[in-house]
Design an enzyme around this catalytic site. Structure first.
Site, PDB file in Angstrom:
ATOM      1  N   ASP A   8       0.861  -1.186   0.000  1.00 19.11           N
ATOM      2  CA  ASP A   8       0.000   0.000   0.000  1.00 19.11           C
ATOM      3  C   ASP A   8       0.894   1.232   0.000  1.00 19.11           C
ATOM      4  O   ASP A   8       1.658   1.457   0.944  1.00 19.11           O
ATOM      5  CB  ASP A   8      -0.904  -0.018   1.232  1.00 19.11           C
ATOM      6  CG  ASP A   8      -2.014   1.002   1.169  1.00 19.11           C
ATOM      7  OD1 ASP A   8      -2.140   1.690   0.127  1.00 19.11           O
ATOM      8  OD2 ASP A   8      -2.767   1.120   2.147  1.00 19.11           O
ATOM      9  N   ASP A 102      -2.659   2.486  -6.247  1.00 19.80           N
ATOM     10  CA  ASP A 102      -1.680   2.570  -5.157  1.00 19.80           C
ATOM     11  C   ASP A 102      -1.624   1.355  -4.239  1.00 19.80           C
ATOM     12  O   ASP A 102      -0.970   1.402  -3.198  1.00 19.80           O
ATOM     13  CB  ASP A 102      -1.923   3.834  -4.326  1.00 19.80           C
ATOM     14  CG  ASP A 102      -3.299   3.842  -3.673  1.00 19.80           C
ATOM     15  OD1 ASP A 102      -4.136   2.991  -4.027  1.00 19.80           O
ATOM     16  OD2 ASP A 102      -3.527   4.707  -2.816  1.00 19.80           O
ATOM     17  N   GLU A 103      -2.288   0.260  -4.584  1.00 21.51           N
ATOM     18  CA  GLU A 103      -2.167  -0.928  -3.740  1.00 21.51           C
ATOM     19  C   GLU A 103      -2.386  -2.195  -4.552  1.00 21.51           C
ATOM     20  O   GLU A 103      -3.072  -2.196  -5.574  1.00 21.51           O
ATOM     21  CB  GLU A 103      -3.132  -0.880  -2.550  1.00 21.51           C
ATOM     22  CG  GLU A 103      -4.591  -0.876  -2.898  1.00 21.51           C
ATOM     23  CD  GLU A 103      -5.484  -0.962  -1.668  1.00 21.51           C
ATOM     24  OE1 GLU A 103      -5.153  -1.716  -0.726  1.00 21.51           O
ATOM     25  OE2 GLU A 103      -6.527  -0.296  -1.664  1.00 21.51           O
TER      26      GLU A 103
END
Length: 348
Positions: A8, A102-103
């Site tokens: 993350d 983003d993860e």
């Protein structure tokens, strides 16, 4: 035993803006919300100390932090960095399941090196090559890895070994479980359930009686059991676009032009990136001045402006004259992994 890593990125959009402009370092920064009527896409840790967070209306964020630095969203830049990060993941495994820019989940079970060492190296390569910080959770399944990635944020990692899963999950607030939202927490709290250990007092039959099929999932999740595979080919279910108005729209006719503009962009995106997908339905979303939302949806296989206008009229009618602050349009796609149902009757 599987080794799953959940990566993350820390305050991804805001962190990229700080990297691009080091003068922002240490100052409260938020991305999104081009006017006071918009909402934040993300906020850095300096801004979070004042209570600012993603999805918060800009006017509220500015009340909490009057000196908040607001920056416009630059998706092309964020997508480019996301691709660079994804390439780093690919050095370690092909089993990568992106959840957003983003993860992502990574399955590194095939590697002899420990999950913690692999996560540490991935994070080091991201920092060195992309100039951003990432946090990681490592565990024997997706549930545990995702929860663990929050443990040592920012720029840290946490591993839950298989033998520690039972105690780790037992101590968790039940709200940390996948699928348990505010209403579910309230229902469980009424039963005296605050932690996963509390939830374990109920057997499968009782949970199924109270919550149906989801009750059976809860029985497994509160014990740290999660058999979901890391799926590299996660299929997008919908495509949409929305606009928050600088001033509330008080008449239906005032919503037609902005909706048509959104449809132009939606159609371009669908043609350029999703032309292979079958459209299942069309959707119009409105958010009224009091922040209440409504959606109107209809089964349809093509982008049809006339159908969208009918859906807009339907959604508008539910507001009973209330002004509108946001409009959105979307497509829902057929799931390519679900076989078509047999038709019982021939078409006339």
């Amino acid at each position: 035993m599987r080794k799953i890593i959940h990566i993350d990125m820390d305050c991804f959009y805001a962190a990229i803006e700080e990297r691009e402009n080091p003068a922002l370092m240490g100052k409260p920064v938020a991305v999104g919300g081009e006017s006071r009527r918009g909402v934040l896409t993300t906020a850095n840790y300096a801004a979070r100390k004042f209570g600012c967070r993603s999805a918060m209306p800009v006017y509220k964020a500015l009340e909490l932090c009057p000196h908040l630095i607001l920056l416009p969203v630059r998706f092309e830049l964020y997508r480019a960095d996301s691709a660079r990060i994804r390439a780093i993941f690919g050095r370690f495994t092909e089993l990568i399941e992106p959840l957003s820019l983003d993860e992502a989940y990574l399955d590194v079970s095939h590697l002899q090196t420990s999950g913690a060492a692999i996560a540490r190296e991935i994070r080091a390569q991201i920092r060195e090559e992309v100039g951003l910080a990432a946090s990681a959770g490592i565990g024997p399944n997706k549930l545990v890895a995702k929860i663990a990635s929050d443990w040592n944020k920012p720029d840290g990692q946490f591993e839950v070994l298989p033998e520690a899963v039972d105690a780790f999950v037992a101590a968790l607030p039940v709200g940390r479980l996948w699928g348990v939202g505010k209403k579910s927490r309230e229902q469980l709290s009424a039963l005296g359930v605050e932690t996963c250990a509390d939830l374990r007092r109920f057997d499968k039959i009782e949970l199924a009686r109270r919550f149906g099929k989801w009750g059976l999932e809860l029985w497994s999740l509160c014990r740290g059991i999660d058999d979901r595979e890391v799926s590299p080919h996660r299929t997008r279910k919908s495509l949409g676009s929305e606009q928050t108005f600088s001033e509330n729209r008080v008449a239906l006719v005032e919503l037609l032009a902005p909706m048509r503009e959104l449809l132009v962009g939606l159609k371009e995106d669908q043609i350029q990136h999703h032309s292979d997908r079958v459209i299942k339905s069309l959707v119009v979303k409105l958010k009224f001045a009091d922040f209440e939302r409504t959606t109107a949806e209809r089964a349809h296989s093509v982008i049809d402006e006339a159908v969208f206008e009918e859906l807009l009229t339907e959604a508008w009618s539910r507001g009973n004259g209330r002004a509108v602050r946001l409009i959105g349009v979307a497509l829902r796609f057929e799931d390519p992994d679900v076989p078509e149902q047999m038709e019982f009757f021939a078409a006339p």
